[in-house]
Enzyme design. Structure first.
Site, PDB file in Angstrom:
ATOM      1  CG  ASP A 198      -0.064   0.050   2.468  1.00  0.00           C
ATOM      2  OD1 ASP A 198       1.049  -0.378   2.521  1.00  0.00           O
ATOM      3  OD2 ASP A 198      -0.764   0.314   3.531  1.00  0.00           O
ATOM      4  CE  LYS A 199       3.540   1.836   5.128  1.00  0.00           C
ATOM      5  NZ  LYS A 199       3.560   2.711   6.628  1.00  0.00           N
ATOM      6  CB  THR A 200       7.431   3.471  -1.476  1.00  0.00           C
ATOM      7  OG1 THR A 200       7.115   4.665  -0.809  1.00  0.00           O
ATOM      8  CG2 THR A 200       6.753   3.691  -2.933  1.00  0.00           C
TER       9      THR A 200
END
Length: 420
Positions: free
Chosen positions: A369-371
């Site tokens: 969902d995110k880096t």
């Protein structure tokens, strides 16, 4: 929710104990089609009329297969027992009488008042009573719950913040909490606190969940509401189920297909042998004395099971025994792999299950969902501009401190930020 119906704070994630290991493990192992197939072949070998080998000669390799798989499951479950023991034995401060005493997590009961210190984990779902921060704020890290590293804050009720300022007042606290039954909704809570003639509403902003870690707060105090398996994080764990890999499911389907093919082949050979026996008896009538007690149909029936036994080696038991050794040794290689060792935190790789290793080689996609999940959220300072002056590496102002006296900029540090 009545306190008498609540559970203790000890948890148990292991699947077996001394009495249930053998029956449960055998029950799980015989959910594999290959083991049922091998037992079926051994059962056929017990009939002398169609047997080709003594039945116990096949029982020995099957026993080796079951023992090796059982040892793997036992090793995995011993690891779960050790993990449960370590968690249940974590120290914590529980109010006993008029002072706090060091006890273990498993000794916590609903209604106890627990004192938490900075960097400690929350042992149970608790109502925040007060903290050392202004307005009884409390900052938590919820990495073990939702993977987020940014801090979240909780705040105690104003009445408990003002009244519960000493250990004596904690010991005299006689409030009554009325709340919903234990559930798995992590971000929802409804309840009320009745104390000193007043009723105060409670929501999730007043609750410290088990598994959170206390940050940037020296001391806080909490009243245990849900403990052990009643806590929200444990309600989300669910029951431990038998896990089958993609390879195991494929092998089960192949065993069924091969077994059907085996029966078809044996049936064809048995029908052919019945016709051959009929032709042989008609051609050699002088040998009828040898066949007076059997008919061609009976011979075909016995030959069907005989061919089934003879062709049963198309599913080799040795292949499954080799699989079990490969799973076990591969998990050891994972634990010994120096390239997977993280020296910064002194954390080696650990195979928590010896049954799911082959799944690692079948990963096709990674969803994030995110880096930050993949980049560790590690940021390094490069450059900044303050009041028209550029600071940073290569600007000539590495050692110069910015002056913000006449600058219109302002800087407000949050609870999880530190000055660079």
């Amino acid at each position: 929710m009545e306190r008498s119906s609540c559970q203790g704070n000890a948890i148990k994630t292991a699947k077996y104990n001394v009495f249930t290991f053998l029956p449960l493990n055998l029950y799980e192992q015989f959910h594999r089609m290959a083991n049922i197939y091998f037992v079926f072949v051994i059962f056929l070998q017990t009939f002398p009329v169609i047997s080709t080998l003594p039945w116990y000669t096949l029982l020995f390799p099957l026993s080796c297969l079951l023992i090796i798989r059982g040892l793997r499951d036992l090793i995995d479950d011993i690891g779960r027992h050790q993990s449960d023991r370590n968690i249940n034995s974590r120290p914590c401060e529980i109010l006993s009488g008029k002072s706090f005493r060091w006890q273990k997590w498993r000794d916590i009961r609903v209604g106890d008042i627990v004192r938490l210190r900075k960097e400690s984990f929350v042992p149970a779902d608790m109502l925040l009573l007060c903290s050392s921060e202004p307005s009884s704020l409390c900052y938590l890290e919820t990495t073990d719950i939702d993977g987020e590293t940014n801090l979240k804050f909780r705040q105690a009720l104003l009445v408990t913040h003002q009244e519960l300022v000493r250990e004596e007042s904690m010991a005299a606290f006689d409030g009554r909490v009325t709340c919903e039954e234990p559930n798995s909704r992590m971000h929802s809570f409804m309840g009320t606190l009745a104390w000193r003639g007043g009723t105060y509403p409670l929501d999730s902003e007043r609750i410290l969940l088990r598994g959170c870690r206390l940050r940037n707060t020296d001391v806080c105090y909490g009243l245990v509401i849900y403990a052990g398996f009643d806590s929200k994080i444990m309600r989300n764990c669910g029951k431990i189920k038998q896990k089958k890999t993609k390879l195991d499911r494929m092998m089960d389907r192949l065993v069924i297909i091969i077994f059907v093919v085996l029966l078809v082949m044996s049936l064809c050979l048995a029908i052919a042998s019945g016709f051959w026996a009929k032709m042989f008896q008609e051609k050699h009538s002088y040998l009828s004395a040898f066949y007076k007690h059997t008919t061609p149909a009976q011979q075909a029936f016995f030959n069907f099971w005989g061919f089934t036994i003879l062709l049963s080696i198309i599913i080799p038991m040795s292949m499954y025994i080799m699989f079990e050794f490969i799973y076990l040794v591969n998990s050891c290689f994972i634990n010994w792999d120096l390239e997977m060792y993280y020296a910064v935190k002194d954390i080696p790789a650990k195979a928590r299950s010896t049954s799911l290793n082959d799944q690692l080689g079948q990963i096709e996609y990674i969803f994030s969902d995110k880096t930050g999940t993949l980049t560790q959220n590690m940021m390094s300072f490069k450059k900044c501009c303050v009041n028209g002056t550029v600071y940073g590496t290569g600007t000539g102002n590495e050692d110069k401190q910015p002056s913000v006296r006449n600058s219109p900029l302002s800087w407000n540090m949050g609870p999880d930020e530190a000055p660079c």
